[in-house]
Design a protein around this motif. Structure first.
Motif, PDB file in Angstrom:
ATOM      1  N   ASP A 165     -41.658 -68.179  38.345  1.00 26.91           N
ATOM      2  CA  ASP A 165     -40.994 -67.099  39.078  1.00 26.91           C
ATOM      3  C   ASP A 165     -41.175 -65.819  38.271  1.00 26.91           C
ATOM      4  O   ASP A 165     -40.636 -65.691  37.168  1.00 26.91           O
ATOM      5  N   LEU A 174     -37.969 -63.876  48.383  1.00 28.19           N
ATOM      6  CA  LEU A 174     -37.460 -64.820  47.390  1.00 28.19           C
ATOM      7  C   LEU A 174     -36.071 -65.324  47.782  1.00 28.19           C
ATOM      8  O   LEU A 174     -35.763 -66.511  47.617  1.00 28.19           O
ATOM      9  N   ASN A 193     -32.872 -61.349  39.006  1.00 28.90           N
ATOM     10  CA  ASN A 193     -33.241 -62.739  39.269  1.00 28.90           C
ATOM     11  C   ASN A 193     -33.030 -63.579  37.999  1.00 28.90           C
ATOM     12  O   ASN A 193     -33.748 -63.392  37.015  1.00 28.90           O
ATOM     13  N   TYR A 196     -36.165 -65.297  36.522  1.00 29.58           N
ATOM     14  CA  TYR A 196     -37.337 -64.483  36.179  1.00 29.58           C
ATOM     15  C   TYR A 196     -37.988 -64.974  34.887  1.00 29.58           C
ATOM     16  O   TYR A 196     -37.315 -65.258  33.905  1.00 29.58           O
ATOM     17  N   GLU A 270     -49.988 -67.231  40.975  1.00 32.72           N
ATOM     18  CA  GLU A 270     -49.045 -67.379  39.863  1.00 32.72           C
ATOM     19  C   GLU A 270     -49.774 -67.446  38.525  1.00 32.72           C
ATOM     20  O   GLU A 270     -49.451 -66.712  37.599  1.00 32.72           O
TER      21      GLU A 270
END
Length: 361
Positions: A165, A174, A193, A196, A270
């Motif tokens: 993430d 999200l 977040n 994170y 990612e």
């Protein structure tokens, strides 16, 4: 051998064809991603390794027809590096066919049914990712050494996947994806977040069991029992979820299981998010066995490699009459089409008889 005249094929001519869509929508984006990835990986490779990585996918030959409505990769220059977007994609396509054949053969010849099991744990920090994967491997061994598990599981295929993430704030997308998690913590869109820069390793596992398993209450393992055992093996009571479901004999259910196991260990958007993120993935995944086979699946994998399961492969009924050669030039593929000679027509179509790559990935 007579030489058939070649003709250049423009991007506009490719757009509406099946082969063109593959080149423009699948191959080209991965080749562009390869250009980014080479800057991330260069310090980990030798001069020769870097050159192979850089030029991977610079050349393709596709078997097709004049209308470009059918396609099959005939040749390509591949680097074989597991962190190359093109080679990862090619491996996933081949694994999908292999896993599909294994499931069909084991189901028919050994009268087995299948369970899809997903094992996870709370996210970890980047510095702890390698140790967390080691912990997963040890816990997995403990789990499948348990008497009640060994009694019912006749083999498994297991894939390691890692997600991360990298959103500092909770975006609309999200929040929608992890709504239950954020609601429980009183968080909403645009809040910081808490996940994170964290990483989530997890296992996707297909289990082979006897047909009687689902009707025998003495040996059946419920979802709650799987969860409790996984918590104990991981020594982590924070784990609140495992996913367990029967793989139905329907094409949709089986294809879903196949894709879970065959897909990439890390999503391209990612792993190539930044140099720092790539370094975390590289150090965690390098040298690891990402897809493993056990028991009955290991036995049938040996049969697959010997060609003893070819009868379960789908036969390619297409007739290939042309060869499309694609050359990477700066930022796009330039394409030349020519008709196959009489000798090539027979040889190449015979070689293309059995499908070796899935088009689902």
């Amino acid at each position: 051998m007579p030489i058939y005249q070649a003709e250049k094929i423009t991007k506009q001519e490719l757009k509406s064809t099946e082969l063109g869509k593959t080149l423009l929508e699948k191959v080209t984006p991965k080749k562009e991603l390869n250009k980014l990835a080479q800057f991330y990986i260069e310090n980990y490779l030798t001069v020769t390794g870097n050159e192979r990585f850089k030029t991977c996918g610079n050349y393709f030959e596709f078997l097709t027809n004049r209308e470009l409505s059918v396609r099959k990769v005939h040749k390509s220059n591949s680097c074989g590096n597991r962190f190359c977007p093109l080679c990862t994609w090619n491996t996933a396509k081949k694994d999908a066919i292999k896993i599909s054949v294994l499931l069909q053969a084991v189901r028919e010849e050994k009268e087995q049914e299948f369970i899809m099991l997903t094992l996870t744990a709370p996210n970890c920090s980047p510095v702890n990712l390698k140790d967390e994967i080691d912990k997963f491997n040890k816990a997995f061994k403990k789990l499948f050494d348990r008497r009640n598990v060994k009694k019912v599981v006749n083999g498994y295929m297991r894939k390691l996947e890692i997600t991360t993430d990298q959103e500092p704030k909770i975006t609309k997308e999200l929040y929608k994806k992890k709504q239950a998690y954020f609601k429980k913590r009183g968080l909403g869109e645009n809040d910081s977040n808490p996940q994170y820069n964290t990483y989530n390793p997890h296992f996707h596992v297909i289990l082979a069991v006897n047909k009687s398993y689902f009707n025998d209450t003495k040996i059946y393992i419920s979802r709650d029992e799987w969860l409790e055992m996984w918590q104990e093996c991981m020594d982590d009571e924070r784990i609140t979820q495992v996913d367990v479901r029967k793989v139905r004999s329907s094409e949709k259910s089986e294809n879903g299981a196949v894709l879970e196991i065959a897909k990439y260990s890390a999503k391209g958007n990612e792993i190539y998010h930044s140099k720092a993120v790539f370094d975390v993935f590289y150090r965690a995944l390098k040298g690891r066995q990402l897809l493993t086979y056990n028991g009955i699946f290991k036995e049938y994998l040996a049969k697959f490699k010997k060609g003893e399961l070819d009868k379960y492969k789908k036969k390619d009924e297409n007739e290939y009459t042309h060869l499309l050669q694609s050359f990477w030039k700066t930022s796009k593929y330039e394409n030349v089409l020519r008709q196959l000679s009489k000798e090539e027509l027979e040889e190449y179509n015979q070689r293309a008889k059995f499908i070796e790559e899935s088009n689902e990935i």
